[in-house]
Design a protein around this motif. Structure first.
Motif, mmCIF file in Angstrom:
data_model
loop_
_atom_site.group_PDB
_atom_site.id
_atom_site.type_symbol
_atom_site.label_atom_id
_atom_site.label_comp_id
_atom_site.label_asym_id
_atom_site.label_seq_id
_atom_site.Cartn_x
_atom_site.Cartn_y
_atom_site.Cartn_z
ATOM 1 N N TYR A 1 -6.253 -0.009 7.211
ATOM 2 C CA TYR A 1 -6.115 -1.591 7.166
ATOM 3 C C TYR A 1 -5.035 -2.370 8.501
ATOM 4 C CZ TYR A 1 -4.464 -6.768 5.798
ATOM 5 O OH TYR A 1 -4.150 -7.900 5.773
ATOM 6 N N HIS B 1 -0.786 4.548 -1.136
ATOM 7 C CA HIS B 1 -1.957 4.184 -0.938
ATOM 8 C C HIS B 1 -2.196 4.733 0.422
ATOM 9 C CE1 HIS B 1 -3.825 3.679 -4.784
ATOM 10 N NE2 HIS B 1 -2.658 2.237 -4.913
ATOM 11 N N ASN C 1 -3.643 6.352 3.520
ATOM 12 C CA ASN C 1 -4.661 6.523 3.861
ATOM 13 C C ASN C 1 -5.324 4.163 4.080
ATOM 14 O OD1 ASN C 1 -5.037 8.821 4.266
ATOM 15 N ND2 ASN C 1 -6.623 9.297 2.804
ATOM 16 N N LEU C 2 -4.673 3.648 2.988
ATOM 17 C CA LEU C 2 -5.478 2.017 3.289
ATOM 18 C C LEU C 2 -4.728 1.709 4.000
ATOM 19 C CD1 LEU C 2 -5.836 0.886 -0.621
ATOM 20 C CD2 LEU C 2 -8.248 1.534 1.134
ATOM 21 N N PHE D 1 0.874 -0.946 0.039
ATOM 22 C CA PHE D 1 -0.351 0.016 -0.157
ATOM 23 C C PHE D 1 0.837 1.294 -0.122
ATOM 24 C CE2 PHE D 1 -3.554 -2.158 2.204
ATOM 25 C CZ PHE D 1 -4.164 -2.379 1.294
#
Length: 122
Positions: free
Chosen positions: A102, A95, A97-98, A90
């Protein structure tokens, strides 16, 4: 079906090594800090990172080998390594934010699930 076999064998080897680490620390450390889990998680993350980097750098296409070593061996050794690799991917793909969601939800849901399981068993 062949890949399932490789995952099975790798998982058995990883789980056996994880047990050996737990046994070693239980004999030598007592019941203070959970060193066995800490060491297994750290080593598992190092190994899966080395494998991921090697596979990418050398464009390894052998799915059976990848599954044997990552899903099988590292997964049997510690699933924390898989969570860490997925978060690294990620971050690598920007990514952020992911990765944050997560990591946070995995920890919170994991703790809640342990608590729920404990309560349900009483």
């Amino acid at each position: 079906m062949r890949n399932v076999f490789f995952i099975f064998i790798g998982g058995g080897l990883g789980s056996t090594l994880r047990y050996a680490i737990s046994y070693f620390f239980a004999k030598n450390q007592g019941n203070q800090f959970p060193w066995a889990t800490f060491v297994a998680n750290g080593l598992g993350c190092l190994v899966i990172g080395l494998l991921f980097g090697y596979f990418q750098k050398n464009n390894v296409q052998n799915d059976s080998l990848k599954l044997f070593l990552t899903v099988g061996f590292c997964g049997g050794f510690t699933t924390f390594s898989a969570l860490s690799l997925e978060n690294f991917q990620f971050i690598q793909n920007q990514h952020y934010n992911l990765a944050t969601i997560y990591t946070t939800t995995s920890l919170v849901i994991g703790l809640l699930a342990v608590y729920a399981g404990f309560k349900l068993s009483n």
